[in-house]
Design a protein around this motif. Structure first.
Motif, PDB file in Angstrom:
ATOM      1  N   ILE A  77       0.847  -1.208   0.000  1.00 13.38           N
ATOM      2  CA  ILE A  77       0.000   0.000   0.000  1.00 13.38           C
ATOM      3  C   ILE A  77       0.879   1.253   0.000  1.00 13.38           C
ATOM      4  O   ILE A  77       0.624   2.208  -0.741  1.00 13.38           O
ATOM      5  CB  ILE A  77      -0.940   0.017   1.222  1.00 13.38           C
ATOM      6  CG1 ILE A  77      -1.816  -1.243   1.247  1.00 13.38           C
ATOM      7  CG2 ILE A  77      -1.808   1.271   1.190  1.00 13.38           C
ATOM      8  CD1 ILE A  77      -2.632  -1.474   0.016  1.00 13.38           C
ATOM      9  N   TYR A  78       1.929   1.252   0.816  1.00 14.17           N
ATOM     10  CA  TYR A  78       2.866   2.378   0.809  1.00 14.17           C
ATOM     11  C   TYR A  78       3.514   2.532  -0.567  1.00 14.17           C
ATOM     12  O   TYR A  78       3.686   3.648  -1.069  1.00 14.17           O
ATOM     13  CB  TYR A  78       3.960   2.158   1.856  1.00 14.17           C
ATOM     14  CG  TYR A  78       3.532   2.369   3.297  1.00 14.17           C
ATOM     15  CD1 TYR A  78       2.409   3.113   3.605  1.00 14.17           C
ATOM     16  CD2 TYR A  78       4.273   1.836   4.350  1.00 14.17           C
ATOM     17  CE1 TYR A  78       2.023   3.306   4.921  1.00 14.17           C
ATOM     18  CE2 TYR A  78       3.908   2.035   5.674  1.00 14.17           C
ATOM     19  CZ  TYR A  78       2.775   2.766   5.954  1.00 14.17           C
ATOM     20  OH  TYR A  78       2.403   2.971   7.253  1.00 14.17           O
ATOM     21  N   SER A  79       3.883   1.406  -1.171  1.00  9.34           N
ATOM     22  CA  SER A  79       4.503   1.448  -2.495  1.00  9.34           C
ATOM     23  C   SER A  79       3.547   2.027  -3.527  1.00  9.34           C
ATOM     24  O   SER A  79       3.957   2.775  -4.421  1.00  9.34           O
ATOM     25  CB  SER A  79       4.944   0.039  -2.917  1.00  9.34           C
ATOM     26  OG  SER A  79       5.966  -0.441  -2.079  1.00  9.34           O
ATOM     27  N   ALA A  80       2.259   1.684  -3.414  1.00  8.99           N
ATOM     28  CA  ALA A  80       1.266   2.224  -4.344  1.00  8.99           C
ATOM     29  C   ALA A  80       1.162   3.737  -4.199  1.00  8.99           C
ATOM     30  O   ALA A  80       1.063   4.465  -5.203  1.00  8.99           O
ATOM     31  CB  ALA A  80      -0.090   1.565  -4.097  1.00  8.99           C
ATOM     32  N   CYS A  81       1.186   4.230  -2.975  1.00 10.34           N
ATOM     33  CA  CYS A  81       1.111   5.682  -2.752  1.00 10.34           C
ATOM     34  C   CYS A  81       2.347   6.386  -3.315  1.00 10.34           C
ATOM     35  O   CYS A  81       2.241   7.484  -3.871  1.00 10.34           O
ATOM     36  CB  CYS A  81       0.983   5.976  -1.262  1.00 10.34           C
ATOM     37  SG  CYS A  81      -0.617   5.528  -0.548  1.00 10.34           S
ATOM     38  N   LEU A  82       3.498   5.765  -3.171  1.00  9.06           N
ATOM     39  CA  LEU A  82       4.745   6.391  -3.604  1.00  9.06           C
ATOM     40  C   LEU A  82       5.013   6.204  -5.091  1.00  9.06           C
ATOM     41  O   LEU A  82       5.511   7.120  -5.757  1.00  9.06           O
ATOM     42  CB  LEU A  82       5.917   5.802  -2.807  1.00  9.06           C
ATOM     43  CG  LEU A  82       7.307   6.366  -3.109  1.00  9.06           C
ATOM     44  CD1 LEU A  82       7.379   7.849  -2.754  1.00  9.06           C
ATOM     45  CD2 LEU A  82       8.374   5.576  -2.354  1.00  9.06           C
ATOM     46  N   TRP A  83       4.659   5.037  -5.640  1.00  9.83           N
ATOM     47  CA  TRP A  83       5.085   4.676  -6.984  1.00  9.83           C
ATOM     48  C   TRP A  83       4.000   4.751  -8.054  1.00  9.83           C
ATOM     49  O   TRP A  83       4.316   4.692  -9.242  1.00  9.83           O
ATOM     50  CB  TRP A  83       5.667   3.262  -6.985  1.00  9.83           C
ATOM     51  CG  TRP A  83       7.076   3.207  -6.501  1.00  9.83           C
ATOM     52  CD1 TRP A  83       7.511   2.895  -5.248  1.00  9.83           C
ATOM     53  CD2 TRP A  83       8.256   3.491  -7.271  1.00  9.83           C
ATOM     54  NE1 TRP A  83       8.882   2.960  -5.176  1.00  9.83           N
ATOM     55  CE2 TRP A  83       9.371   3.319  -6.412  1.00  9.83           C
ATOM     56  CE3 TRP A  83       8.489   3.857  -8.590  1.00  9.83           C
ATOM     57  CZ2 TRP A  83      10.688   3.509  -6.841  1.00  9.83           C
ATOM     58  CZ3 TRP A  83       9.799   4.048  -9.021  1.00  9.83           C
ATOM     59  CH2 TRP A  83      10.869   3.874  -8.152  1.00  9.83           C
ATOM     60  N   SER A  84       2.741   4.852  -7.657  1.00 14.68           N
ATOM     61  CA  SER A  84       1.702   4.874  -8.698  1.00 14.68           C
ATOM     62  C   SER A  84       1.799   6.155  -9.518  1.00 14.68           C
ATOM     63  O   SER A  84       1.703   7.261  -8.997  1.00 14.68           O
ATOM     64  CB  SER A  84       0.303   4.757  -8.088  1.00 14.68           C
ATOM     65  OG  SER A  84      -0.666   4.836  -9.121  1.00 14.68           O
ATOM     66  N   ARG A  85       1.981   5.982 -10.807  1.00 16.04           N
ATOM     67  CA  ARG A  85       2.031   7.113 -11.735  1.00 16.04           C
ATOM     68  C   ARG A  85       0.656   7.436 -12.296  1.00 16.04           C
ATOM     69  O   ARG A  85       0.484   8.441 -12.985  1.00 16.04           O
ATOM     70  CB  ARG A  85       2.988   6.793 -12.890  1.00 16.04           C
ATOM     71  CG  ARG A  85       4.394   6.432 -12.451  1.00 16.04           C
ATOM     72  CD  ARG A  85       5.301   6.128 -13.637  1.00 16.04           C
ATOM     73  NE  ARG A  85       6.568   5.559 -13.190  1.00 16.04           N
ATOM     74  CZ  ARG A  85       7.602   6.268 -12.763  1.00 16.04           C
ATOM     75  NH1 ARG A  85       7.524   7.592 -12.728  1.00 16.04           N
ATOM     76  NH2 ARG A  85       8.716   5.677 -12.373  1.00 16.04           N
ATOM     77  N   LEU A  86      -0.335   6.574 -12.027  1.00 15.34           N
ATOM     78  CA  LEU A  86      -1.626   6.676 -12.699  1.00 15.34           C
ATOM     79  C   LEU A  86      -2.792   6.975 -11.772  1.00 15.34           C
ATOM     80  O   LEU A  86      -3.799   7.545 -12.207  1.00 15.34           O
ATOM     81  CB  LEU A  86      -1.906   5.366 -13.444  1.00 15.34           C
ATOM     82  CG  LEU A  86      -0.878   5.011 -14.531  1.00 15.34           C
ATOM     83  CD1 LEU A  86      -1.042   3.559 -14.971  1.00 15.34           C
ATOM     84  CD2 LEU A  86      -1.007   5.935 -15.725  1.00 15.34           C
ATOM     85  N   ALA A  87      -2.687   6.604 -10.497  1.00 11.59           N
ATOM     86  CA  ALA A  87      -3.800   6.796  -9.565  1.00 11.59           C
ATOM     87  C   ALA A  87      -3.907   8.249  -9.114  1.00 11.59           C
ATOM     88  O   ALA A  87      -2.914   8.978  -9.066  1.00 11.59           O
ATOM     89  CB  ALA A  87      -3.626   5.893  -8.350  1.00 11.59           C
ATOM     90  N   ASN A  88      -5.130   8.650  -8.783  1.00 14.41           N
ATOM     91  CA  ASN A  88      -5.359   9.946  -8.141  1.00 14.41           C
ATOM     92  C   ASN A  88      -5.286   9.821  -6.616  1.00 14.41           C
ATOM     93  O   ASN A  88      -4.718  10.672  -5.949  1.00 14.41           O
ATOM     94  CB  ASN A  88      -6.730  10.507  -8.526  1.00 14.41           C
ATOM     95  CG  ASN A  88      -6.770  11.008  -9.949  1.00 14.41           C
ATOM     96  OD1 ASN A  88      -5.788  11.511 -10.473  1.00 14.41           O
ATOM     97  ND2 ASN A  88      -7.918  10.860 -10.595  1.00 14.41           N
ATOM     98  N   ARG A  89      -5.877   8.741  -6.114  1.00 14.05           N
ATOM     99  CA  ARG A  89      -5.894   8.525  -4.665  1.00 14.05           C
ATOM    100  C   ARG A  89      -5.852   7.036  -4.353  1.00 14.05           C
ATOM    101  O   ARG A  89      -6.293   6.202  -5.155  1.00 14.05           O
ATOM    102  CB  ARG A  89      -7.169   9.125  -4.037  1.00 14.05           C
ATOM    103  CG  ARG A  89      -7.260  10.638  -4.152  1.00 14.05           C
ATOM    104  CD  ARG A  89      -8.530  11.179  -3.478  1.00 14.05           C
ATOM    105  NE  ARG A  89      -8.713  12.594  -3.731  1.00 14.05           N
ATOM    106  CZ  ARG A  89      -8.126  13.571  -3.050  1.00 14.05           C
ATOM    107  NH1 ARG A  89      -7.320  13.265  -2.052  1.00 14.05           N
ATOM    108  NH2 ARG A  89      -8.356  14.830  -3.350  1.00 14.05           N
ATOM    109  N   ILE A  90      -5.359   6.711  -3.182  1.00 16.07           N
ATOM    110  CA  ILE A  90      -5.416   5.357  -2.645  1.00 16.07           C
ATOM    111  C   ILE A  90      -6.275   5.422  -1.387  1.00 16.07           C
ATOM    112  O   ILE A  90      -5.941   6.133  -0.428  1.00 16.07           O
ATOM    113  CB  ILE A  90      -4.020   4.803  -2.293  1.00 16.07           C
ATOM    114  CG1 ILE A  90      -3.096   4.848  -3.511  1.00 16.07           C
ATOM    115  CG2 ILE A  90      -4.151   3.385  -1.744  1.00 16.07           C
ATOM    116  CD1 ILE A  90      -3.511   3.964  -4.656  1.00 16.07           C
ATOM    117  N   LEU A  91      -7.378   4.694  -1.392  1.00 20.03           N
ATOM    118  CA  LEU A  91      -8.349   4.744  -0.294  1.00 20.03           C
ATOM    119  C   LEU A  91      -8.397   3.404   0.434  1.00 20.03           C
ATOM    120  O   LEU A  91      -8.460   2.347  -0.204  1.00 20.03           O
ATOM    121  CB  LEU A  91      -9.740   5.072  -0.830  1.00 20.03           C
ATOM    122  CG  LEU A  91      -9.868   6.322  -1.722  1.00 20.03           C
ATOM    123  CD1 LEU A  91     -11.303   6.461  -2.223  1.00 20.03           C
ATOM    124  CD2 LEU A  91      -9.448   7.569  -0.964  1.00 20.03           C
TER     125      LEU A  91
END
Length: 446
Positions: A50-64
């Motif tokens: 989940i932390y990696s998604a927040c830091l590395w996602s180039r495409l998402a607007n938000r992680i909920l």
């Protein structure tokens, strides 16, 4: 099982058209995909993921973070259901909160009423359990609760990312109608830039504006995490936040950036006719520390020349005629772009994001692929070009080849001779009776 190995269910929010790309990205980051929906991907993963998604996602607007989902058919059930959620496990009463409610129904006529119900449920639970209550701050809260009501189903989530993830932190100056950073990444991925870059191909944006496509392309090629420049993430104030795991992930990303910049040798070049846009692009490029890797200069589209590398990607987001220029003045821009592609970029791929198909036709190339996107409120198409031959010339050649005189066989020669003989015989009668059209029967043919 250790707490950091427990799977957490989350929802990644994105713009329409990006969902398949976001699903693939989350899969690469180690997430287990549950379901893809319009504008969102539901997945699960460990805290590290989940932390990696927040830091590395180039495409998402938000992680909920998904807290609870339940059915409701009355306003009171929203209050009751939210009252049952263990809010005290996620934050304490000293935090400020806000509620982002979306969706309506027969019993919820507006989102403000829905927000009020959720806020009351949270506050009343804290007051009942602790005697204290969190304050509400709709503009700068510590904790943002996201609630979505759709067809009687209420989803209650906690925002782990904070400000939209498209805000990388490098954009200090911008021109009119800039691309969002995650949309820029999406069209780069659709244009296959990661593979082109891996093979040493170059990249060019001849109408670069404030440089978003250039910067995002360099970040992909150099393996730079898009969230490295962010000042904070909302999960830092979440009670289950593990600062040790987060620090490990953050330091690893910094090390990958250092290594990536050492090996970044792709030619990434941007041009624009507007000196103000070029200055903005240079400022943004310097802000993220890529001034040694990206070059930007003032140059009109009519002065494009042979690229420095044999293969690569020319990608651009020209004006559509809706927000910046007028259609008549833009036709020449699109025409010059097409002419330059045909003349200099035969071994390159081209990608053009446009909200005006009539202008796109002026490019005079046949797209190999088309993808639907939305740039703000404007429906757009990403057109990919691999064949740099003039579309109009190809059509003309096909028409001319069909008009070429065919070889006459013996059988067709007999038919032609019989028709000519009948025409000579019937001509006097046809003229006398003013007949210009008549029917032939089988007996008239050999």
């Amino acid at each position: 099982m250790a707490n950091h190995e427990i799977k957490i269910v989350c929802v990644a929010i994105c713009s329409r058209g990006i969902e398949p790309l976001l699903e693939a990205e989350l899969d690469l980051l180690g997430g287990e995909i549950i379901k893809q929906t319009i504008g969102a991907v539901r997945f699960q993963g460990t805290l590290r993921m989940i932390y990696s998604a927040c830091l590395w996602s180039r495409l998402a607007n938000r992680i909920l973070l998904e807290l609870e989902t339940f059915w409701v058919d009355a306003a009171s059930q929203i209050y009751d259901g939210c009252s049952e959620i263990n809010w005290e496990d996620h934050f304490h009463s000293g935090r400020t909160i806000s509620v982002d409610f979306s969706g309506t129904s027969g019993f919820i006529k507006n989102s403000l009423y829905g927000s009020q119900l959720v806020k009351d449920a949270v506050v009343d639970r804290f007051r009942r359990l602790t005697g204290a209550r969190p304050s509400v701050d709709p503009l700068g809260s510590d904790i943002n609760i996201v609630v979505k009501l759709s067809r009687g189903r209420l989803s209650v989530m906690l925002d782990l990312s904070g400000k939209s993830l498209h805000r990388r932190g490098y954009r200090k100056a911008q021109v009119n109608a800039p691309l969002k950073e995650n949309l820029a990444t999406a069209i780069l991925v659709r244009a296959d830039w990661p593979n082109i870059a891996a093979k040493g191909g170059g990249m060019m944006d001849p109408m670069c504006g404030s440089g978003t496509l250039l910067i995002e392309a360099a970040m992909i090629a150099a393996d730079i995490a898009p969230g490295l420049m962010r000042q904070n993430f909302a999960f830092a104030l979440w009670s289950s936040h593990d600062s040790v795991i987060w620090k490990e992930i953050f330091l690893e990303a910094k090390d990958r950036r250092r290594i990536g910049l050492l090996t970044l040798d792709q030619k990434i070049i941007g041009y624009d006719i507007d000196d103000r846009a070029v200055n903005h692009a240079k400022r943004n490029i310097q802000q993220i520390g890529l001034q040694k890797n990206i070059s930007v200069d003032i140059r009109p589209i009519s002065e494009l020349a042979q690229p420095l590398t044999e293969t690569g990607l020319l990608i651009t987001n020209p004006p559509y005629g809706q927000r910046i220029g007028e259609i008549s003045s833009l036709k020449l821009v699109y025409q010059k772009l097409g002419q330059s592609l045909q003349r200099y970029f035969n071994k390159w791929r081209a990608a053009v994001l446009t909200g005006n198909e009539d202008l796109a036709r002026v490019i005079d190339l046949t797209p190999s692929r088309r993808y639907q996107f939305s740039n703000g409120s404007i429906p757009c198409k990403l057109l990919l070009f691999d064949d740099m031959r003039s579309k109009s010339e190809i059509i003309s050649q096909r028409i001319n080849s069909r008009l070429t005189k065919n070889v006459i066989t013996a059988g067709s020669s007999m038919v032609a001779n019989r028709l000519a003989k009948n025409q000579r015989r019937l001509t006097p009668w046809l003229k006398k009776n003013h007949i210009s059209c008549y029917r032939l029967y089988d007996s008239d043919l050999p």
